[in-house]
Write an enzyme that holds these catalytic residues in place. Structure first.
Site, PDB file in Angstrom:
ATOM      1  CB  CYS A  76      45.737  40.429  47.269  1.00 33.97           C
ATOM      2  SG  CYS A  76      44.523  41.680  47.699  1.00 33.97           S
ATOM      3  CB  CYS A 115      45.918  42.496  50.410  1.00 33.65           C
ATOM      4  SG  CYS A 115      44.493  41.749  49.663  1.00 33.65           S
ATOM      5  CG  ASP A 116      49.761  41.620  50.528  1.00 37.30           C
ATOM      6  OD1 ASP A 116      49.317  41.865  51.659  1.00 37.30           O
ATOM      7  OD2 ASP A 116      49.642  40.516  49.971  1.00 37.30           O
TER       8      ASP A 116
END
Ligand code: NAP
Length: 311
Positions: free
Chosen positions: A135, A138-139
């Site tokens: 992701c 997300c990261d």
């Protein structure tokens, strides 16, 4: 064990499941939503959503999901943190085994979505959350100012690579072939970006360094020349597609070779009273709006089915 027989249980809390929840809740069916392994589904892991109609300035994915959740709750939808381990769909009411309890329901809406695919290397699995991620949104932030790698040759990989250029000093896109599945526009955008480099015909054999609990590099192999070399990097992002979350229905409901549930007449599975919607049954469109659309269809089918059955 719950004695109550539910009118409908919705497996999954992404935009498909939540749209089904809004419709069935407004029909006064008091749906129970099982939130599954990834509450909110894929939208909850994205940032700005610009193609969901009704938001001229776009909307953050998690906010869109939160709005849908509240909207269904307002009409009486119930939520539970649980997932279906096995399901007995051979007789009605259907029985869902949630591990510690069983639930009986007259109808079932399967909106369990699809999860990211991994390479399956032991070193990759050991480093998930420590530099290995599926992701980017997300990261990506954690790798600001670093050099990172994206694996894959489809639109997801291009999208991740482009997104990650916001943080990384260099993104290397590694693909196992020379041909790409990605659409021309996405591929061109990635190719034209001065901080994205391409490595084709190349696979990852190992991710370093499991003992340090962080990604320091990859062992790569060129499939044409057989050359093997170490490639330093701070992170590896996977963009190699998704796997439908339908394993619990194997042998029970019809699925295609990749495990996507097969539907007929829009959202009908082979079992009366059981409907499939969203990405678990859609390998072609995979959009938030199409997932919501089929969630709506499944909810209306549930209403009609229960009405015909006299409930
Ligand atoms: P995809 O099109 O199926 O592409 C998956 C890619 O990963 C392929 O290039 C594949 O290689 C590679 N791959 C699969 N397993 C692998 C493995 N074990 N090791 C190495 N590489 C592997 O999946 P996707 O990119 O997630 O896209 C799915 C659908 O969503 C598509 O219809 C796409 O257009 C759509 N989508 C659209 C957007 C957008 O428009 N913004 C963004 C994301 C996704 P091979 O080619 O060699 O098989």
């Amino acid at each position: 064990m719950e004695n109550e027989i539910r009118n409908t249980v919705i497996m999954g809390s992404g935009c498909s499941g939540l749209t089904a929840a809004i419709y069935t809740a407004r029909a006064n069916l008091k749906p129970l939503v099982l939130e599954g392994h990834e509450p909110g589904g894929q939208l909850s892991m994205t940032t700005l959503v610009e193609n969901f109609p009704g938001f001229p300035e776009g909307i953050q994915g998690p906010e869109l999901i939160d709005n849908m959740r509240k909207q269904a709750a307002r009409f009486g939808a119930e939520y539970r943190t649980a997932h279906v381990v096995t399901a007995d769909l051979s007789k009605r009411p259907f029985t869902l085994n949630l591990g510690k309890e069983e639930i009986k329901t007259r109808t079932l809406i399967i909106a369990s979505g699809a999860s990211a695919r991994w390479l399956g290397l032991p070193s990759e699995q050991a480093l998930i959350g420590h530099g290995v991620s599926s992701c980017a949104t997300c990261d990506g932030f954690f790798f600001s100012g670093k050099e990172i790698v994206v694996i894959g040759g489809g639109d997801s990989a291009m999208e991740e690579a482009l997104f990650l250029t916001r943080f990384a000093t260099k993104v290397t896109l590694i693909h196992r072939r020379e041909q790409f599945r990605a659409s021309k526009i996405m591929l061109d955008r990635a190719r034209q970006h001065d901080r994205i480099e391409f490595l084709t015909d190349t696979v990852v054999d190992e991710v370093f360094d499991v003992t340090k609990k962080e990604v320091t590099g990859l062992k790569l192999r060129n499939l044409k020349t057989g050359k093997v070399w170490d490639f330093p990097t701070s992170a590896m992002f996977l963009g190699i597609g998704h796997i439908p979350n339908a394993a619990m229905f194997k042998g029970v409901l019809e699925a295609d070779d990749d495990g996507y549930l097969k539907t007929r007449d829009y959202v009908h599975t082979g079992v009366p009273g059981v409907y499939a919607c969203g990405d678990v049954a859609d390998r072609r469109y995979r959009q938030a709006i199409t997932a919501s659309g089929t969630g709506c269809m499944a909810a209306i089918e549930v209403e009609r089915f229960l009405e015909d059955e006299g409930h």
